[in-house]
Write a protein that holds these residues in place. Sequence first.
Motif, short mmCIF file in Angstrom:
data_model
loop_
_atom_site.label_atom_id
_atom_site.label_comp_id
_atom_site.label_asym_id
_atom_site.label_seq_id
_atom_site.Cartn_x
_atom_site.Cartn_y
_atom_site.Cartn_z
N SER A 74 7.98 -3.93 5.71
CA SER A 74 6.71 -3.21 5.59
C SER A 74 5.85 -3.49 6.81
CB SER A 74 5.97 -3.63 4.31
OG SER A 74 5.80 -5.03 4.28
N GLY A 80 -1.06 -1.68 7.96
CA GLY A 80 -0.35 -2.14 6.78
C GLY A 80 -1.22 -2.07 5.53
N ARG A 113 9.98 -5.69 -3.06
CA ARG A 113 8.63 -5.16 -2.87
C ARG A 113 7.64 -5.97 -3.70
NH1 ARG A 113 5.06 -1.58 -5.38
NH2 ARG A 113 3.99 -0.14 -4.00
#
Length: 136
Positions: A74, A80, A113
């Motif tokens: 990510s 982000g 995740r």
Amino acid sequence: GTDDFSQMTLYRETLRRDARRFELISLPFQDFAGMNASLDLLLEIGPQKIREHLRALHQPVLEWAARRGVRIASPTDERGSGILAVSPPDIERRYRALKPAGVSCSLREGAIRLSPHFYNTTEEMVRVAEVLERSL
């Protein structure tokens, strides 16, 4: 088709003349109240403070990944989000180790995740890094 909540099963086949004809359900007023309270809290805290907290939350896992050479899937720059995705080797085993440790996460597109937010603590993310380390 009724505004009389004591007769919810009395269906009328005539459509209303205004945009309410497209309303297929009763509005979830309790959800609106909860959402408004949540938004008030987030606005009180402020986006900058939340962003800083999220960056601090990510640090234990990012440091573990750097030590182990694990890919971060990510974005970690200014663009982000609060989502942190890591792609360690033997990902299935590590993912399965996180669940019994009480870590809410998902396995998506070859990455674990994590999505901590303002209500999470740094100690919780340290525990994530520890579980990932122990599941080597």
